[in-house]
Design a protein around this motif. Structure first.
Motif, PDB file in Angstrom:
ATOM      1  N   LEU A  28       0.834  -1.209   0.000  1.00 50.14           N
ATOM      2  CA  LEU A  28       0.000   0.000   0.000  1.00 50.14           C
ATOM      3  C   LEU A  28       0.868   1.258   0.000  1.00 50.14           C
ATOM      4  CD1 LEU A  28      -2.872  -0.985   2.440  1.00 50.14           C
ATOM      5  CD2 LEU A  28      -3.007  -0.647  -0.030  1.00 50.14           C
ATOM      6  N   ALA A  32       0.738   4.018  -2.865  1.00 48.32           N
ATOM      7  CA  ALA A  32       0.473   5.429  -2.546  1.00 48.32           C
ATOM      8  C   ALA A  32       1.597   6.328  -3.036  1.00 48.32           C
ATOM      9  CB  ALA A  32       0.274   5.584  -1.043  1.00 48.32           C
ATOM     10  N   THR A  33       2.838   5.861  -2.905  1.00 44.19           N
ATOM     11  CA  THR A  33       3.979   6.654  -3.349  1.00 44.19           C
ATOM     12  C   THR A  33       3.961   6.841  -4.855  1.00 44.19           C
ATOM     13  OG1 THR A  33       5.285   5.795  -1.515  1.00 44.19           O
ATOM     14  CG2 THR A  33       6.482   6.795  -3.345  1.00 44.19           C
ATOM     15  N   ARG A  35       1.369   6.538  -6.857  1.00 43.58           N
ATOM     16  CA  ARG A  35       0.171   7.312  -7.208  1.00 43.58           C
ATOM     17  C   ARG A  35       0.373   8.794  -6.921  1.00 43.58           C
ATOM     18  NH1 ARG A  35      -3.782   6.279 -10.621  1.00 43.58           N
ATOM     19  NH2 ARG A  35      -5.822   6.695  -9.786  1.00 43.58           N
ATOM     20  N   HIS A  36       0.958   9.096  -5.768  1.00 42.71           N
ATOM     21  CA  HIS A  36       1.212  10.490  -5.386  1.00 42.71           C
ATOM     22  C   HIS A  36       2.206  11.132  -6.354  1.00 42.71           C
ATOM     23  CE1 HIS A  36       1.598  14.000  -2.905  1.00 42.71           C
ATOM     24  NE2 HIS A  36       2.908  13.822  -2.837  1.00 42.71           N
TER      25      HIS A  36
END
Length: 86
Positions: A28, A32-33, A35-36
């Protein structure tokens, strides 16, 4: 960025072998990294190309607006205006 990558590697390989939950948490974090980074335009390829396209489009607009043909027309118009004022 390097520190974040180091933390992800430690969590993947270190904690992942202790309990499967840590594999999930680490994946996750990776998701998230990534995606960010995409949302911010942090990727080198597409963001740089977008910047290049914007610069190129601005340059084309500038060239169209201030081309030699337009300058010649403006000079003719200025000459006519000066003649009218006399």
């Amino acid at each position: 960025m390097f520190v974040l990558l180091l933390i992800l590697i430690v969590s993947l390989f270190g904690l992942g072998f202790l309990h499967p939950f840590w594999w999930l948490a680490a994946s996750l974090l990776v998701f998230a990294t990534v995606r960010h980074g995409r949302d911010r335009g942090g990727g080198s390829g597409p963001a740089e190309y977008r910047d290049y396209e914007e610069r190129r489009d601005r340059q084309e607009r500038w060239d169209r607006r201030y081309s030699r043909q337009n300058r010649a027309r403006w000079e003719r118009e200025d000459r006519r205006d000066r003649e009218r004022r006399r």
